[in-house]
Design a protein around this motif. Sequence first.
Motif, short mmCIF file in Angstrom:
data_model
loop_
_atom_site.label_atom_id
_atom_site.label_comp_id
_atom_site.label_asym_id
_atom_site.label_seq_id
_atom_site.Cartn_x
_atom_site.Cartn_y
_atom_site.Cartn_z
N ASN A 202 0.80 -1.07 -0.02
CA ASN A 202 0.10 0.03 0.05
C ASN A 202 0.81 1.07 -0.01
O ASN A 202 0.60 2.09 -0.58
CB ASN A 202 -0.99 0.12 1.27
N GLY A 203 1.94 1.23 0.69
CA GLY A 203 3.10 2.23 0.84
C GLY A 203 3.41 2.77 -0.54
O GLY A 203 3.61 3.92 -1.14
N LYS A 204 3.81 1.61 -1.44
CA LYS A 204 4.26 1.74 -2.79
C LYS A 204 2.98 2.51 -3.79
O LYS A 204 3.73 3.23 -4.46
CB LYS A 204 4.61 0.42 -3.22
N ALA A 205 2.05 2.03 -3.37
CA ALA A 205 0.89 2.65 -4.17
C ALA A 205 0.62 4.10 -4.02
O ALA A 205 0.46 5.01 -4.81
CB ALA A 205 -0.45 1.88 -3.89
N GLN A 206 0.68 4.35 -2.60
CA GLN A 206 0.56 5.63 -2.05
C GLN A 206 1.90 6.64 -2.58
O GLN A 206 1.63 7.72 -2.97
CB GLN A 206 0.74 5.66 -0.57
N TYR A 207 2.93 5.95 -2.40
CA TYR A 207 4.14 6.61 -3.12
C TYR A 207 4.12 7.02 -4.40
O TYR A 207 4.38 8.27 -4.71
CB TYR A 207 5.44 5.94 -2.60
N ASN B 288 6.31 12.11 -8.29
CA ASN B 288 6.64 13.10 -9.37
C ASN B 288 7.93 14.19 -8.75
O ASN B 288 8.57 14.66 -9.59
CB ASN B 288 5.53 14.08 -9.16
N CYS B 289 8.17 14.13 -7.41
CA CYS B 289 9.40 14.69 -6.76
C CYS B 289 10.54 13.84 -6.50
O CYS B 289 11.62 14.28 -6.77
CB CYS B 289 8.81 15.60 -5.71
N HIS B 290 10.24 12.80 -5.94
CA HIS B 290 11.26 11.83 -5.37
C HIS B 290 11.54 10.68 -6.40
O HIS B 290 12.49 10.04 -6.17
CB HIS B 290 10.84 11.34 -4.08
N GLY B 291 11.02 10.61 -7.70
CA GLY B 291 11.34 9.79 -8.50
C GLY B 291 11.11 8.33 -8.49
O GLY B 291 10.54 7.84 -7.23
N GLU B 292 11.10 7.51 -9.11
CA GLU B 292 10.90 6.23 -9.27
C GLU B 292 11.71 5.54 -8.40
O GLU B 292 12.77 5.49 -7.91
CB GLU B 292 11.22 5.53 -10.75
N ALA B 293 11.04 4.84 -7.36
CA ALA B 293 11.63 3.77 -6.35
C ALA B 293 12.46 4.76 -5.49
O ALA B 293 13.61 4.34 -5.04
CB ALA B 293 12.18 2.76 -6.73
N GLY B 294 12.25 6.04 -5.22
CA GLY B 294 12.97 7.04 -4.43
C GLY B 294 14.26 7.43 -5.19
O GLY B 294 15.11 7.63 -4.23
N ALA B 295 14.40 7.32 -6.24
CA ALA B 295 15.49 7.79 -6.87
C ALA B 295 16.17 9.25 -6.70
O ALA B 295 17.23 9.48 -6.80
CB ALA B 295 15.71 7.30 -8.29
N GLY B 296 14.96 9.94 -6.33
CA GLY B 296 15.24 11.52 -6.51
C GLY B 296 15.27 12.10 -7.84
O GLY B 296 15.52 11.55 -8.54
N LYS B 297 14.85 13.44 -7.75
CA LYS B 297 14.86 14.14 -8.87
C LYS B 297 15.72 15.55 -8.52
O LYS B 297 15.56 15.99 -7.65
CB LYS B 297 13.41 14.44 -9.53
N ASP B 298 16.57 15.96 -9.65
CA ASP B 298 17.22 17.22 -9.53
C ASP B 298 16.47 18.39 -9.42
O ASP B 298 15.46 18.56 -10.11
CB ASP B 298 17.93 17.34 -10.74
N LYS B 299 16.72 19.20 -8.24
CA LYS B 299 15.97 20.38 -7.96
C LYS B 299 14.48 20.20 -7.61
O LYS B 299 13.69 20.81 -7.68
CB LYS B 299 16.06 21.48 -9.05
N MET B 300 14.13 18.71 -7.40
CA MET B 300 12.77 18.38 -7.20
C MET B 300 12.58 17.76 -5.65
O MET B 300 11.84 18.18 -5.03
CB MET B 300 12.10 17.72 -8.07
N GLY B 301 13.29 16.61 -5.51
CA GLY B 301 12.85 16.02 -4.37
C GLY B 301 14.25 15.01 -3.88
O GLY B 301 15.25 14.47 -4.95
N THR B 302 14.35 14.90 -2.69
CA THR B 302 15.69 14.02 -2.17
C THR B 302 15.57 12.40 -2.58
O THR B 302 14.35 11.97 -2.75
CB THR B 302 15.49 14.20 -0.51
N ALA B 303 16.61 12.12 -2.60
CA ALA B 303 16.87 10.49 -3.16
C ALA B 303 16.64 9.64 -1.72
O ALA B 303 17.37 9.52 -1.14
CB ALA B 303 18.14 10.31 -3.70
#
Length: 217
Positions: free
Chosen positions: A132-137, A143-158
């Motif tokens: 459920n956490g994955k679905a909510q994530y 959108n900000c933290h990227g696929e599987a928490g990979a992070g995005k430049d100037k958007m969200g922490t990895a």
Amino acid sequence: MKKILIGFYILIIIGIIICLSNSNIFDSKKSEAIAAGEKIYSKNCIFCHGDTGKGEGSKTGTALGSQNFLSSVSDKDLYNYVKYGREGTVMPAYGPRMSDKDIKNLVAFIRDWQSEEIELDAPKTISGDPENGKAQYNLYCLNCHGEAGAGKDKMGTALSNPQYLKYTTDKQIWIGAAYGREETRMGPSLKGLEGARQLKEKDITDIVTYIRSLEKK
């Protein structure tokens, strides 16, 4: 009897003077550490984290001056973040570049941004449903933290970064998701707060459990 009383009062006065003197010494050392830390920050950190630590630098950087963030981390946490960095990101490990004293001075400077200590409630036990956490994530965080928490430049922490997961507790991740960092794009997510997302405590717990599952064993 008078001599005994006079001697007693003299001892009290001497004790007060020593306490005040030690207090001044402590404040002086603290001020020196902050001033030294500011120089280190200006040389190494300002380009990413900005003049006021709100992540407004010309490069990627998180908001270190957030009162929510500073209320959720210890000086030891800040020390570890600086020393070990985040491999694979623009945040280098400063352990090989700075002395232990330099890192502690930098931490003192960052801590000096804290103007209030905020009580941020979190569940005592954070263990939920990673599916459920994955679905909510994927719905609210990707959108900000990227696929599987990979992070995005100037958007969200990895969030799947090994150093992030090693030196950040589940409670800290939960608080970050629930309360966000004020004056940044990371708004609060907990239901009842003034955020676009209105997630239940359980949903946030499930998201944290999913993020923790990304940790490489």
